[in-house]
Scaffold this active site. Structure first.
Site, mmCIF file in Angstrom:
data_model
loop_
_atom_site.group_PDB
_atom_site.id
_atom_site.type_symbol
_atom_site.label_atom_id
_atom_site.label_comp_id
_atom_site.label_asym_id
_atom_site.label_seq_id
_atom_site.Cartn_x
_atom_site.Cartn_y
_atom_site.Cartn_z
ATOM 1 N N ASP A 58 38.100 24.721 31.743
ATOM 2 C CA ASP A 58 37.306 25.154 32.740
ATOM 3 C C ASP A 58 38.343 25.333 33.772
ATOM 4 O O ASP A 58 38.761 24.274 34.341
ATOM 5 C CB ASP A 58 36.194 24.336 33.041
ATOM 6 C CG ASP A 58 35.250 24.748 34.308
ATOM 7 O OD1 ASP A 58 36.061 25.742 35.180
ATOM 8 O OD2 ASP A 58 34.338 24.421 34.510
ATOM 9 N N ASN A 84 42.626 35.502 32.165
ATOM 10 C CA ASN A 84 41.452 36.196 31.822
ATOM 11 C C ASN A 84 40.124 35.865 32.414
ATOM 12 O O ASN A 84 39.228 36.751 32.843
ATOM 13 C CB ASN A 84 41.246 36.620 30.476
ATOM 14 C CG ASN A 84 40.174 37.697 30.087
ATOM 15 O OD1 ASN A 84 40.006 38.691 30.266
ATOM 16 N ND2 ASN A 84 38.933 36.716 29.682
ATOM 17 N N TYR A 173 33.873 39.667 44.699
ATOM 18 C CA TYR A 173 34.634 40.020 43.407
ATOM 19 C C TYR A 173 35.810 41.086 43.619
ATOM 20 O O TYR A 173 36.797 40.540 43.375
ATOM 21 C CB TYR A 173 33.650 40.504 42.388
ATOM 22 C CG TYR A 173 34.429 40.900 41.157
ATOM 23 C CD1 TYR A 173 34.796 39.997 40.163
ATOM 24 C CD2 TYR A 173 34.705 42.192 40.790
ATOM 25 C CE1 TYR A 173 35.512 40.293 38.996
ATOM 26 C CE2 TYR A 173 35.323 42.667 39.764
ATOM 27 C CZ TYR A 173 35.926 41.668 38.864
ATOM 28 O OH TYR A 173 36.313 41.973 37.688
ATOM 29 N N LYS A 177 39.929 40.119 43.334
ATOM 30 C CA LYS A 177 41.094 40.647 42.569
ATOM 31 C C LYS A 177 42.219 41.316 43.288
ATOM 32 O O LYS A 177 43.305 41.236 43.146
ATOM 33 C CB LYS A 177 40.473 41.714 41.698
ATOM 34 C CG LYS A 177 39.440 41.130 40.729
ATOM 35 C CD LYS A 177 39.884 40.468 39.740
ATOM 36 C CE LYS A 177 39.134 40.155 38.559
ATOM 37 N NZ LYS A 177 39.601 39.113 37.602
ATOM 38 N N THR A 208 30.473 44.192 29.004
ATOM 39 C CA THR A 208 30.706 42.941 29.043
ATOM 40 C C THR A 208 29.676 42.208 29.547
ATOM 41 O O THR A 208 28.947 42.750 30.466
ATOM 42 C CB THR A 208 31.939 42.280 29.258
ATOM 43 O OG1 THR A 208 32.039 42.501 30.517
ATOM 44 C CG2 THR A 208 32.945 42.991 28.572
#
Ligand code: NAP
Length: 250
Positions: A58, A84, A173, A177, A208
Site C-alpha cells: 500500500d 503505477n 486528480y 498528476k 479501467t
C-alpha cells in the site's frame, strides 16, 4: 542475487498495472506484482506468469513500504520500478459521468480531504516508494523508474483554450498528476549522474476501474508507453513525459 532482471509494478492487481506486469514478464523480468490487498495480488500474479510474485504494497502505508525490504533478501536486485498505483477519487463515481464528477472537484468546491487523499496516493506514495527502492535501484546496472502520469496534468495542454478537455482540469486528480510530473523531473535531474532514467508516461483514456470503465482504449494500449520507457537502453532519454504518439508538453 538472481540473474534475471526484476521489476516492481505498484497497483498491479488490475487495470493498466496488471498489463504492464504481464508485458514485463513477457520481456523476461521477474515481476513483483504490487497490490495493497495480498490475495488480489496473488490472483493477479498467477495471470502474469510463473515467475511473477505478489507483494503486499500500500503506497500510503509506511509499514507496508518498509516490509518490501524483503526484495533484497529474496531477490537481491531491483532493475525497474513502475509507479503505477493511483486513485482518481475516494468515492465511487456511482453512475456519474467523468464530466459530471469533474464539476464537483473544481478549485471553488473541491474537498481538501479528497484532495489530500488523492495526492497521498498519487504524489506522496510515489515519492515514498521510490525512496524505499532507491538503494536497490542504485545497485542495478541500468535502473529505470517509470511514473504513470496523465496528460490531464499537462499545464501546457490545459493552458490552451482550444483544448476541449481543459474543463476537467482541477486540483484533485489532474493536479496530482501535474505534481507527479514535477516530481518526475526532479527525480530525473537528481539521478541523471547515476544513469538511472526517470520518465513519466500517459496511458491515454483506458477502460479501467479508475474511470468506471468509461475509457476508450484497451489496457494493452494503455500499458504500451510505460513498458517502452521501462526498457529504454543506455542512449534513451530521461526526464521526459510521453505517450505512444511521442513527447507530451509538461
Ligand atoms: N485509465 C485511464 O484512463 C488512465 C488515464 C491516464 C492515466 N492513468 C493512470 O494509469 C495508472 C493505472 O490506473 P488504471 O486506469 O489501471 O486504474 P485502476 O484499474 O483503478 O488501477 C489502479 C491500481 O492502483 C491501486 N492502488 C490504488 N491505491 C493504492 C494504494 N494506496 N496502494 C497501492 N495500490 C493502490 C489499485 O488497487 P485496488 O485494486 O486495491 O484498488 C489498482 O491496482 C494510474 O496511475 C492512473 O492515474 C489512467
Amino acid at each position: 542475487m538472481q540473474d534475471r532482471l526484476v521489476a516492481l509494478v505498484t497497483g498491479a492487481n488490475q487495470g493498466i498495472g496488471l498489463q504492464i506486469a504481464k508485458d514485463l514478464a513477457a520481456q523476461g523480468f521477474t515481476v513483483l506484482v504490487g497490490s495493497r490487498n495480498l490475495e488480489r495480488g496473488e490472483a493477479a500474479a498467477k495471470q502474469v506468469g510463473p515467475d511473477a510474485r505478489a507483494i503486499q504494497l500500500d503506497v500510503t502505508d509506511e509499514n507496508s513500504i518498509a516490509a518490501t525490504k524483503r526484495i533484497r533478501s529474496e531477490l537481491g536486485r531491483l532493475d525497474v520500478l513502475v509507479n503505477n498505483a493511483a486513485i482518481s477519487n475516494t468515492t465511487k463515481l456511482s453512475g456519474q459521468s467523468v464530466t459530471e464528477y469533474a464539476k464537483t472537484v473544481r478549485p471553488s468546491n473541491a474537498s481538501l480531504d479528497e484532495m489530500r487523499a488523492v495526492w497521498d496516493t498519487n504524489v506522496f506514495g510515489v515519492i515514498a516508494v521510490t525512496q524505499a527502492m532507491l538503494p536497490l535501484l542504485r545497485e542495478a546496472p541500468a535502473a529505470r523508474i517509470v511514473n504513470v502520469s496523465s496528460s490531464s496534468g499537462s499545464l501546457t495542454m490545459n493552458s490552451d483554450p482550444a483544448n476541449p478537455h481543459r474543463a476537467m482540469f482541477g486540483p484533485v486528480y489532474p493536479a496530482s498528476k501535474t505534481a507527479l510530473n514535477a516530481v518526475t523531473l526532479a527525480m530525473a535531474i537528481e539521478l541523471e549522474s547515476e544513469a538511472i532514467k526517470v520518465n513519466a508516461v500517459s496511458p491515454g483514456f483506458t477502460r479501467t476501474n479508475l474511470n468506471n470503465y468509461q475509457g476508450t482504449e484497451t489496457v494493452e494500449e494503455g500499458a504500451r508507453e510505460a513498458v517502452r520507457v521501462a526498457l529504454l537502453g543506455p542512449d534513451g532519454p530521461t526526464g521526459t513525459f510521453s505517450n505512444t504518439s511521442g513527447v507530451i508538453p509538461w
